[in-house]
Design a protein around this motif. Structure first.
Motif, PDB file in Angstrom:
ATOM      1  N   THR A   3       0.826  -1.196   0.000  1.00  0.00           N
ATOM      2  CA  THR A   3       0.000   0.000   0.000  1.00  0.00           C
ATOM      3  C   THR A   3       0.864   1.250   0.000  1.00  0.00           C
ATOM      4  O   THR A   3       1.918   1.274   0.622  1.00  0.00           O
ATOM      5  CB  THR A   3      -0.899  -0.004   1.254  1.00  0.00           C
ATOM      6  N   ILE A   4       0.391   2.291  -0.670  1.00  0.00           N
ATOM      7  CA  ILE A   4       0.995   3.614  -0.533  1.00  0.00           C
ATOM      8  C   ILE A   4       0.182   4.349   0.520  1.00  0.00           C
ATOM      9  O   ILE A   4      -1.036   4.487   0.388  1.00  0.00           O
ATOM     10  CB  ILE A   4       0.980   4.387  -1.864  1.00  0.00           C
ATOM     11  N   SER A  39       6.296  11.342  -9.360  1.00  0.00           N
ATOM     12  CA  SER A  39       4.949  11.249  -8.817  1.00  0.00           C
ATOM     13  C   SER A  39       4.021  10.250  -9.481  1.00  0.00           C
ATOM     14  O   SER A  39       2.828  10.496  -9.583  1.00  0.00           O
ATOM     15  CB  SER A  39       4.331  12.639  -8.877  1.00  0.00           C
ATOM     16  N   ILE A  41       1.933   6.770  -9.615  1.00  0.00           N
ATOM     17  CA  ILE A  41       1.384   5.685  -8.801  1.00  0.00           C
ATOM     18  C   ILE A  41       1.341   4.436  -9.674  1.00  0.00           C
ATOM     19  O   ILE A  41       0.727   4.450 -10.740  1.00  0.00           O
ATOM     20  CB  ILE A  41      -0.040   6.021  -8.311  1.00  0.00           C
ATOM     21  N   VAL A  47      -3.945   3.218  -2.421  1.00  0.00           N
ATOM     22  CA  VAL A  47      -3.504   4.461  -1.796  1.00  0.00           C
ATOM     23  C   VAL A  47      -4.455   4.724  -0.640  1.00  0.00           C
ATOM     24  O   VAL A  47      -5.666   4.786  -0.825  1.00  0.00           O
ATOM     25  CB  VAL A  47      -3.519   5.638  -2.790  1.00  0.00           C
ATOM     26  N   TRP A  84      -3.787  13.420  -5.425  1.00  0.00           N
ATOM     27  CA  TRP A  84      -3.590  12.227  -6.232  1.00  0.00           C
ATOM     28  C   TRP A  84      -4.876  11.814  -6.912  1.00  0.00           C
ATOM     29  O   TRP A  84      -5.976  12.159  -6.491  1.00  0.00           O
ATOM     30  CB  TRP A  84      -3.015  11.079  -5.406  1.00  0.00           C
ATOM     31  N   ARG A  86      -6.222   8.331  -9.630  1.00  0.00           N
ATOM     32  CA  ARG A  86      -5.931   7.073 -10.322  1.00  0.00           C
ATOM     33  C   ARG A  86      -6.659   7.017 -11.651  1.00  0.00           C
ATOM     34  O   ARG A  86      -7.730   7.583 -11.795  1.00  0.00           O
ATOM     35  CB  ARG A  86      -6.418   5.887  -9.479  1.00  0.00           C
ATOM     36  N   PHE A  95       0.621  11.541  -8.351  1.00  0.00           N
ATOM     37  CA  PHE A  95       0.677  12.424  -7.191  1.00  0.00           C
ATOM     38  C   PHE A  95       1.205  13.767  -7.673  1.00  0.00           C
ATOM     39  O   PHE A  95       2.059  13.817  -8.566  1.00  0.00           O
ATOM     40  CB  PHE A  95       1.674  11.907  -6.135  1.00  0.00           C
ATOM     41  N   ALA A 150       3.653  10.649   0.537  1.00  0.00           N
ATOM     42  CA  ALA A 150       3.112   9.390   0.044  1.00  0.00           C
ATOM     43  C   ALA A 150       4.223   8.370   0.243  1.00  0.00           C
ATOM     44  O   ALA A 150       5.288   8.480  -0.361  1.00  0.00           O
ATOM     45  CB  ALA A 150       2.737   9.496  -1.428  1.00  0.00           C
ATOM     46  N   TYR A 152       5.652   4.717  -0.111  1.00  0.00           N
ATOM     47  CA  TYR A 152       5.473   3.528  -0.951  1.00  0.00           C
ATOM     48  C   TYR A 152       5.863   2.262  -0.181  1.00  0.00           C
ATOM     49  O   TYR A 152       7.050   2.028   0.069  1.00  0.00           O
ATOM     50  CB  TYR A 152       6.348   3.627  -2.202  1.00  0.00           C
TER      51      TYR A 152
END
Length: 159
Positions: A3-4, A39, A41, A47, A84, A86, A95, A150, A152
Motif C-alpha cells: 500500500t501507498i 509522482s 502511482i 492508496v 492524487w 488514479r 501524485f 506518500a 510507498y
C-alpha cells in the motif's frame, strides 16, 4: 508492493533540520532514510490516507516517498499539500505536491491545478481526485515545518 500510505505532520523546533525531523516524527517516519521519487502511482496499488504511519520496518532502512514539505522561520505560516488521482480500473495514477509559506486554501488550489495539468499530459482516463493538506502557524524564534508524504510500501535495507 503493498500500500501507498499518505502521512502528514507539522512541528516547530530551534533549527530548520530539527523542525523537519520533528514533523517526520509527527507523521511516524522519523526513523527512516527517505528516498524521493517523482509522482507516478503504479497500477494495482492501493492508496490510503492514514495520517500517521504504522511501523514500516527497522530503523535506518530506506523508504520511498513523494514529499510535499515547507519550512519557515517564525512568525509566519507554512502549508504542504499532496493530491492524487488514479486512472480507471486500478490503473496507474499521479501524485502532485505543493508546499509554500502560505495558507492551506492556496496550496490546495495550486496542487489540484498541478494535478489537472499532469492528467492532461497523459492518455489515461482519471477518476476522482483526493488531497491531503498540512498547515501550521510558526511562532517567532522557531522554525516550523509542515509536510505530507506518500510512502510507498514498507522500508527496505539500504545496504
Amino acid at each position: 508492493m503493498s500500500t501507498i500510505r499518505i502521512v502528514q505532520g507539522s512541528a516547530s523546533a530551534p533549527t530548520k533540520m530539527a523542525s523537519y525531523d520533528a514533523a517526520l516524527a509527527d507523521a511516524g517516519v522519523e526513523n527512516y532514510n527517505l528516498v524521493a521519487v517523482s509522482s507516478v502511482i503504479p497500477a494495482d496499488v492501493d492508496v490510503e490516507a492514514v495520517g500517521t504511519a504504522p511501523n514500516l520496518g527497522p530503523a535506518g532502512e530506506r523508504l520511498t516517498v513523494v514529499e510535499a514539505r515547507a519550512t519557515t522561520a517564525g512568525p509566519g505560516q507554512v502549508s504542504a499539500a499532496l493530491a492524487w488521482s488514479r486512472s480507471a480500473d486500478r490503473g496507474p495514477g499521479l501524485f502532485y505536491e505543493v508546499a509554500d509559506e502560505t495558507d492551506s486554501d492556496d496550496v490546495e488550489h495550486r496542487v489540484l491545478e498541478g494535478l489537472a495539468a499532469g492528467q492532461d499530459l497523459r492518455d489515461w482516463e482519471f477518476g476522482d481526485s483526493s488531497v491531503a493538506v498540512e498547515h501550521s502557524q510558526a511562532e517567532a524564534g522557531v522554525y516550523t515545518t509542515s509536510l505530507v508524504l506518500a510512502v510507498y510500501g514498507e522500508s527496505e535495507p539500504i545496504c
